[in-house]
Design an enzyme around this catalytic site. Structure first.
Site, short mmCIF file in Angstrom:
data_model
loop_
_atom_site.label_atom_id
_atom_site.label_comp_id
_atom_site.label_asym_id
_atom_site.label_seq_id
_atom_site.Cartn_x
_atom_site.Cartn_y
_atom_site.Cartn_z
N ASN A 10 0.86 -1.19 0.00
CA ASN A 10 0.00 0.00 0.00
C ASN A 10 0.89 1.24 0.00
O ASN A 10 1.71 1.42 0.92
CB ASN A 10 -0.90 -0.05 1.25
N ASP A 12 -0.11 4.48 -0.02
CA ASP A 12 -0.82 5.71 0.40
C ASP A 12 0.10 6.73 1.07
O ASP A 12 -0.01 7.94 0.85
CB ASP A 12 -1.91 5.39 1.43
N HIS A 13 0.98 6.22 1.94
CA HIS A 13 1.71 7.17 2.78
C HIS A 13 2.93 7.79 2.10
O HIS A 13 3.53 8.72 2.63
CB HIS A 13 2.01 6.56 4.15
N ARG A 21 3.82 18.84 1.62
CA ARG A 21 4.40 20.05 1.03
C ARG A 21 3.78 20.43 -0.31
O ARG A 21 4.23 21.37 -0.95
CB ARG A 21 5.92 19.86 0.83
N HIS A 46 -5.61 3.63 -1.52
CA HIS A 46 -6.92 4.03 -1.00
C HIS A 46 -7.20 5.46 -1.45
O HIS A 46 -6.54 6.40 -1.01
CB HIS A 46 -6.87 3.94 0.52
N ARG A 48 -9.31 8.25 -0.84
CA ARG A 48 -10.28 8.67 0.17
C ARG A 48 -11.12 9.82 -0.35
O ARG A 48 -10.69 10.60 -1.20
CB ARG A 48 -9.56 9.09 1.45
N ARG A 52 -6.87 12.88 1.09
CA ARG A 52 -5.78 13.32 1.97
C ARG A 52 -4.42 12.74 1.57
O ARG A 52 -3.40 13.29 1.94
CB ARG A 52 -6.09 13.00 3.43
N HIS A 53 -4.41 11.60 0.89
CA HIS A 53 -3.11 11.11 0.40
C HIS A 53 -3.17 10.85 -1.12
O HIS A 53 -2.77 11.71 -1.89
CB HIS A 53 -2.57 9.93 1.23
N GLU A 73 -8.69 0.57 -2.79
CA GLU A 73 -9.53 0.62 -1.59
C GLU A 73 -10.47 1.80 -1.73
O GLU A 73 -10.04 2.91 -2.08
CB GLU A 73 -8.67 0.79 -0.34
N THR A 103 -7.15 6.72 10.33
CA THR A 103 -6.98 5.64 9.37
C THR A 103 -8.27 4.82 9.43
O THR A 103 -9.18 5.17 10.18
CB THR A 103 -5.74 4.80 9.71
N THR A 104 -8.35 3.74 8.64
CA THR A 104 -9.57 2.94 8.63
C THR A 104 -9.67 2.21 9.97
O THR A 104 -8.94 1.27 10.22
CB THR A 104 -9.54 1.95 7.45
N GLU A 154 -11.20 -9.19 3.37
CA GLU A 154 -9.91 -8.85 3.97
C GLU A 154 -10.15 -8.68 5.47
O GLU A 154 -10.97 -7.85 5.88
CB GLU A 154 -9.34 -7.57 3.36
N HIS A 193 -3.72 -4.37 7.86
CA HIS A 193 -3.85 -3.17 8.68
C HIS A 193 -2.95 -3.26 9.91
O HIS A 193 -3.12 -4.13 10.76
CB HIS A 193 -5.28 -2.86 9.14
N GLY A 194 -1.98 -2.36 9.93
CA GLY A 194 -1.11 -2.23 11.10
C GLY A 194 0.00 -3.27 11.18
O GLY A 194 0.73 -3.30 12.17
N HIS A 216 1.74 1.31 5.90
CA HIS A 216 2.31 2.34 6.77
C HIS A 216 3.67 1.95 7.31
O HIS A 216 4.64 2.73 7.25
CB HIS A 216 1.33 2.65 7.91
N1 PXP Z 1 -5.99 -3.05 4.22
C1 PXP Z 1 -6.93 -2.09 4.27
C2 PXP Z 1 -8.32 -2.43 3.86
C3 PXP Z 1 -6.61 -0.77 4.67
O1 PXP Z 1 -7.56 0.18 4.71
C4 PXP Z 1 -5.26 -0.47 4.98
C5 PXP Z 1 -4.89 0.94 5.34
O2 PXP Z 1 -5.08 1.76 4.26
C6 PXP Z 1 -4.31 -1.50 4.90
C7 PXP Z 1 -4.70 -2.78 4.54
C8 PXP Z 1 -2.87 -1.26 5.18
O3 PXP Z 1 -2.70 -0.89 6.51
P1 PXP Z 1 -1.31 -0.32 6.98
O4 PXP Z 1 -1.04 0.92 6.20
O5 PXP Z 1 -1.53 -0.08 8.44
O6 PXP Z 1 -0.28 -1.39 6.72
#
Ligand code: PXP
Length: 245
Positions: A10, A12-13, A21, A46, A48, A52-53, A73, A103-104, A154, A193-194, A216
């Site tokens: 992922n 996103d970050h 910036r 994702h 959103r 935001r990202h 996502e 976050t989600t 998921e 996630h996480g 992340h």
């Molecule tokens: N899966 C889903 C459905 C998510 O929403 C996210 C966060 O965007 C992730 C996985 C990845 O989570 P993380 O960025 O905490 O690894």
């Protein structure tokens, strides 16, 4: 013989840092291409509601350029459905979305949200997009996913990752039970996630899970070791976990 576990990275970050910036640096597409070179089996992003990202332009560029499946996502809204139908990613993971969350924070309530979700699952499926529902490791949610006709779930690993040591084993057991149930009722099972280097191996060891989506931690670790190395480290731990080492 162990089934191979796919890694969806992922990105996103990377966009979060860029947006801090404005401008174009660092570029999420460059991160996606590097992730593929480092062993990602897919790219997850994702889009959103508040952008935001990841931006609309990121999705467009990534969709066209990456040589691996894109997992978009998205919240179950008309705006996101139209975007998904326009870009036709390989997969769409429907997530709950609240503007004020960082976050989600939790899974979808697929059981109570049946009537709202049904047309989204159907429209995405008709377009050939593989639909997954991001849910808590709760058997009722999996049964609800089946009744909605979603082929994939998921499992939200956030509670497991956030748990203090004493509770973590219990949270892991919930994920094990949910994954086994998903397999029994014919759902393809993903998780995410996480997840970090510390938490990934017991999840990778669950045989019914075939894909992890991780972002992340990988982007954070990239600050210290580079993105390719952070992904290779995760891939190695996933392989060890799956092999029971
Ligand atoms: N899966 C889903 C459905 C998510 O929403 C996210 C966060 O965007 C992730 C996985 C990845 O989570 P993380 O960025 O905490 O690894």
């Amino acid at each position: 013989m162990h089934r191979r576990l796919r890694l969806g990275v992922n990105i996103d970050h990377v966009a979060t840092i860029r947006n801090a910036r404005g401008g174009h640096f660092p570029d999420p597409l460059r991160a996606a291409m590097l992730a593929v070179e480092a062993g990602a089996d897919g790219i997850t992003a994702h889009l959103r509601e508040d952008r935001r990202h990841i931006s609309d332009a990121d999705i467009s560029k990534i969709r066209q350029a990456i040589p691996v499946p894109l997992n978009l996502e998205m919240a179950a809204t008309e705006e996101m459905l139209a975007i998904a139908l326009h870009h036709r990613p390989h997969a769409a993971c429907i997530v709950p979305e609240k503007r004020e969350e960082r976050t989600t924070e939790g899974g979808l309530d697929a059981a109570r949200g049946h009537n709202h979700l049904k047309p989204f699952v159907a429209a995405l499926g008709r377009a050939g997009i593989r639909v997954s529902l991001f849910v808590e490791p709760d058997l009722r949610q999996l049964d609800a996913a089946v009744s909605l006709g979603a082929p994939v779930v998921e499992l939200h690993t956030g509670a497991y990752c956030d748990a203090e040591d004493g509770r973590r084993e219990r949270e892991l057991e919930r994920i094990r039970e949910a994954a086994a149930h998903a397999e029994k009722v014919g759902l393809e099972c993903h998780a995410g996630h996480g997840l970090t280097y510390e938490t990934v191996k017991p999840i990778a060891a669950i045989p019914a899970i075939v894909e992890l989506n991780i972002g992340h931690f990988l982007v954070g670790e990239a600050i210290f070791v580079g993105l390719a190395e952070s992904i290779r480290g995760m891939r190695a731990l996933m392989d060890e976990g799956r092999a029971g080492r």
